[in-house]
Design a protein around this motif. Structure first.
Motif, short mmCIF file in Angstrom:
data_model
loop_
_atom_site.label_atom_id
_atom_site.label_comp_id
_atom_site.label_asym_id
_atom_site.label_seq_id
_atom_site.Cartn_x
_atom_site.Cartn_y
_atom_site.Cartn_z
N UNK A 265 0.84 -1.21 0.00
CA UNK A 265 0.00 0.00 0.00
C UNK A 265 0.87 1.25 0.00
N UNK A 266 0.37 2.33 -0.59
CA UNK A 266 1.17 3.54 -0.76
C UNK A 266 1.73 4.07 0.56
N UNK A 267 0.89 4.07 1.62
CA UNK A 267 1.36 4.61 2.89
C UNK A 267 2.49 3.77 3.47
N UNK A 268 2.39 2.44 3.32
CA UNK A 268 3.45 1.56 3.82
C UNK A 268 4.72 1.74 3.00
N UNK A 269 4.54 1.85 1.68
CA UNK A 269 5.70 2.08 0.81
C UNK A 269 6.41 3.37 1.19
N UNK A 270 5.65 4.43 1.40
CA UNK A 270 6.25 5.71 1.76
C UNK A 270 6.98 5.63 3.10
N UNK A 271 6.38 4.92 4.04
CA UNK A 271 7.01 4.80 5.36
C UNK A 271 8.33 4.05 5.26
N UNK A 272 8.35 2.97 4.48
CA UNK A 272 9.56 2.17 4.36
C UNK A 272 10.62 2.88 3.53
N UNK A 273 10.21 3.62 2.51
CA UNK A 273 11.20 4.32 1.70
C UNK A 273 11.81 5.50 2.45
N UNK A 274 11.12 6.00 3.43
CA UNK A 274 11.67 7.08 4.25
C UNK A 274 12.58 6.56 5.36
N UNK A 275 12.54 5.27 5.60
CA UNK A 275 13.31 4.68 6.70
C UNK A 275 14.79 4.59 6.35
N UNK A 276 15.64 4.89 7.32
CA UNK A 276 17.08 4.74 7.18
C UNK A 276 17.60 3.88 8.33
N UNK A 277 18.79 3.30 8.19
CA UNK A 277 19.33 2.54 9.32
C UNK A 277 19.43 3.38 10.59
N UNK A 278 19.79 4.67 10.45
CA UNK A 278 19.92 5.52 11.63
C UNK A 278 18.60 5.85 12.29
N UNK A 279 17.51 5.75 11.53
CA UNK A 279 16.19 6.04 12.09
C UNK A 279 15.49 4.78 12.58
N UNK A 280 16.08 3.63 12.29
CA UNK A 280 15.45 2.35 12.64
C UNK A 280 15.90 1.91 14.03
N UNK A 281 15.50 2.65 15.04
CA UNK A 281 15.87 2.33 16.42
C UNK A 281 14.65 2.05 17.28
N UNK A 282 13.50 1.87 16.63
CA UNK A 282 12.31 1.52 17.40
C UNK A 282 11.99 2.57 18.44
N UNK A 283 11.71 2.11 19.66
CA UNK A 283 11.40 3.03 20.76
C UNK A 283 12.52 3.00 21.80
N UNK A 284 13.75 2.82 21.30
CA UNK A 284 14.89 2.70 22.22
C UNK A 284 14.99 3.87 23.17
N UNK A 285 14.87 5.10 22.65
CA UNK A 285 15.00 6.27 23.51
C UNK A 285 13.88 6.32 24.55
N UNK A 286 12.69 5.93 24.14
CA UNK A 286 11.56 5.92 25.08
C UNK A 286 11.77 4.88 26.18
N UNK A 287 12.33 3.75 25.83
CA UNK A 287 12.59 2.72 26.83
C UNK A 287 13.52 3.24 27.92
N UNK A 288 14.54 3.99 27.51
CA UNK A 288 15.46 4.57 28.48
C UNK A 288 14.71 5.54 29.39
N UNK A 289 13.92 6.40 28.78
CA UNK A 289 13.21 7.43 29.53
C UNK A 289 12.20 6.83 30.52
N UNK A 290 11.48 5.79 30.09
CA UNK A 290 10.38 5.29 30.90
C UNK A 290 10.75 4.17 31.86
N UNK A 291 11.81 3.44 31.57
CA UNK A 291 12.04 2.22 32.34
C UNK A 291 13.38 2.15 33.06
N UNK A 292 14.28 3.08 32.79
CA UNK A 292 15.61 2.99 33.41
C UNK A 292 15.53 3.10 34.92
N UNK A 293 14.61 3.94 35.43
CA UNK A 293 14.51 4.12 36.87
C UNK A 293 13.50 3.19 37.51
#
Length: 491
Positions: free
Chosen positions: A463-491
């Motif tokens: 589907x066009x929206x999925x294609x656009x999302x994947x074509x915009x993805x880069x290895x540097x942006x493919x980190x999931x919710x890593x930053x959020x995990x640090x913020x919410x669960x480290x403490x």
């Protein structure tokens, strides 16, 4: 022809005779500055000071009685003590210094028994009490020193106080500060992308901060276990039966007296023992500290690897030398030193934990020598903590190299693309067959550019929206919710 064979000097100064004495081990020599606070708790002098503490408090208890257990002194006829007399007795402990250490050593040369030497040391102070106090009952209570005790009654309580003091006052604050330091670094770099390595190969990206947060979380979990440790103690005689107690003074509830005394020292009372307190609590603490060590070892080796990859750079110390021959080098010596010391510490802690839980029948002396190595076990861990902390302080993240590494590995996007194809297939999108196999053919053993990956995605029929999302993805942006995990669960 000249004889160039290296010659060994036949007459050297004996280093064993040099004064002041030269340390045999590195903890009391080269590294003393990092571990010196442990001397107050885990040295031979600290052991004797705690023995004095236990003996003095037992003497006071026998004279003053136990509230709610005895109506007067524990031993009938024992005199009650004045505030001044109690203060004098407790000063034997607080004033224990170099002169006291030397005097105790001199007494032990005669007794050839360390606990008996402590008893005689206190009795000397009782005899001398009138010089400080004037009229006093203390010279008459000498036979209550070590009353009904076996040496292990004094030793087990002393070691419990020593280890608790070392853990609570020295090791745990240092370990906690280090875990907090790692956590702070995790928060600081929570969103800095990192190409992961699983099995040493490029894998789904994460962030520097999230990987540090994992280690901080692991370290803190062990610290919570260690902070909640129990320190057990007993005072029940030669085989744990209160035999001498009940024969000498049959009308006393001796278990209640023992419990009140042990708990009054801030320890947990162990009601059932042989001659020795079973040391199971020690094995538990040492196993937990060893596990902390091993997690810290994992941190040291990971950071060392990130340094070798160039992801972390080390900030040079002015005047320091990295190599004796290669002036460009800044070696990761803090982390290498930590690795070695953690391994030594774990070896000692493992031996302590394994050895101390066994005592033949009612008593053997294997624990006596073994427990004298508690100090080195904690010392090597303390030294490693100090090294890791110093090493982390001197690190900087090389974000440019991290970005370059990510941009050279577009094939790691094979995972999200095939996952998106699977989701589309479930949603009824045609042409989504064999997504894993198709991405495997595209990426395994191949280096792809961003343009090639976007072209592949564009031809999948998503589907066009999925294609656009994947074509915009880069290895540097493919980190999931890593930053959020640090913020919410480290403490």
């Amino acid at each position: 022809m000249a004889d160039n064979t290296a010659q060994t000097p036949t007459a050297r100064t004996s280093l064993a005779d040099v004064s002041p004495a030269i340390a045999l081990g590195p903890l009391d020599g080269r590294y003393r500055g990092a571990v010196a606070p442990l001397v107050d708790h885990l040295s031979e002098a600290a052991l004797n000071r705690e023995r004095l503490h236990v003996e003095v408090e037992w003497l006071i208890t026998l004279c003053d009685g136990v509230e709610g257990v005895t109506d007067g002194p524990v031993v009938p006829g024992a005199p009650g003590l004045s505030d001044a007399e109690r203060a004098y007795l407790r000063a034997i402990v607080t004033d224990f210094d170099a002169d006291g250490i030397a005097e105790l050593k001199e007494i032990e040369r005669t007794t050839v028994h360390d606990v008996k030497a402590v008893e005689y040391f206190i009795k000397r102070r009782l005899v001398a009490a009138p010089d400080a106090l004037g009229e006093t009952v203390l010279p008459g209570v000498g036979e209550l020193v070590h009353f009904a005790c076996t040496s292990e009654d004094v030793n087990n309580l002393s070691y419990a106080l020593m280890v608790r003091g070392a853990v609570v006052n020295v090791w745990l604050p240092a370990a906690t500060a280090l875990a907090d330091q790692v956590a702070d670094m995790g928060r600081e770099h929570a969103a800095v992308p990192l190409l992961s390595r699983t099995h040493g190969q490029p894998a789904t990206p994460s962030t520097i901060g999230k990987e540090l947060a994992v280690l901080a979380h692991r370290l803190r979990r062990q610290l919570r276990r260690i902070a909640g440790a129990e320190y057990l103690g007993k005072l029940n005689g030669a085989t744990g039966t209160y035999g001498a107690h009940v024969v000498a003074v049959p009308g006393v509830d001796w278990p209640a007296v023992s419990r009140a005394f042990v708990e009054g020292l801030g320890l947990t009372w162990n009601p059932l023992t042989t001659q020795i307190e079973s040391h199971d609590w020690q094995a538990e603490v040492y196993s937990d500290v060893a596990r902390f060590n091993r997690i810290l070892h994992n941190l040291a080796t990971d950071v060392w690897t990130y340094i070798s990859l160039g992801f972390f750079t080390q900030i040079p110390v002015a005047g320091a030398t990295g190599s004796s021959t290669m002036p460009h080098k800044v070696n990761p010596i803090r982390f290498e030193n930590a690795e070695a010391n953690l391994e030594i510490s774990c070896s000692l802690l493992d031996t302590l934990a394994a050895t101390l839980v066994t005592s033949r029948l009612q008593r053997d002396l294997t624990d006596s020598t073994t427990q004298r190595n508690i100090g080195p076990a904690f010392g090597h861990s303390q030294l490693a903590i100090d090294n890791v902390s110093r090493g982390l302080t001197a690190l900087a993240v090389n974000e440019a190299l991290l970005a370059e590494d990510l941009d050279a590995n577009w094939e790691v996007l094979g995972e999200p693309i095939q996952s998106a194809m699977r989701a589309a297939s479930v949603a009824g999108v045609p042409g989504m067959e064999n997504p894993y196999e198709r991405l495997k053919d595209l990426t395994r053993g191949h280096r792809l550019t961003g343009a090639e990956m976007r072209e592949f995605v564009g031809g999948l029929g998503l589907p066009d929206d999925v294609t656009a999302r994947l074509q915009a993805l880069t290895p540097g942006a493919y980190t999931g919710i890593a930053a959020r995990l640090v913020e919410e669960y480290l403490d």
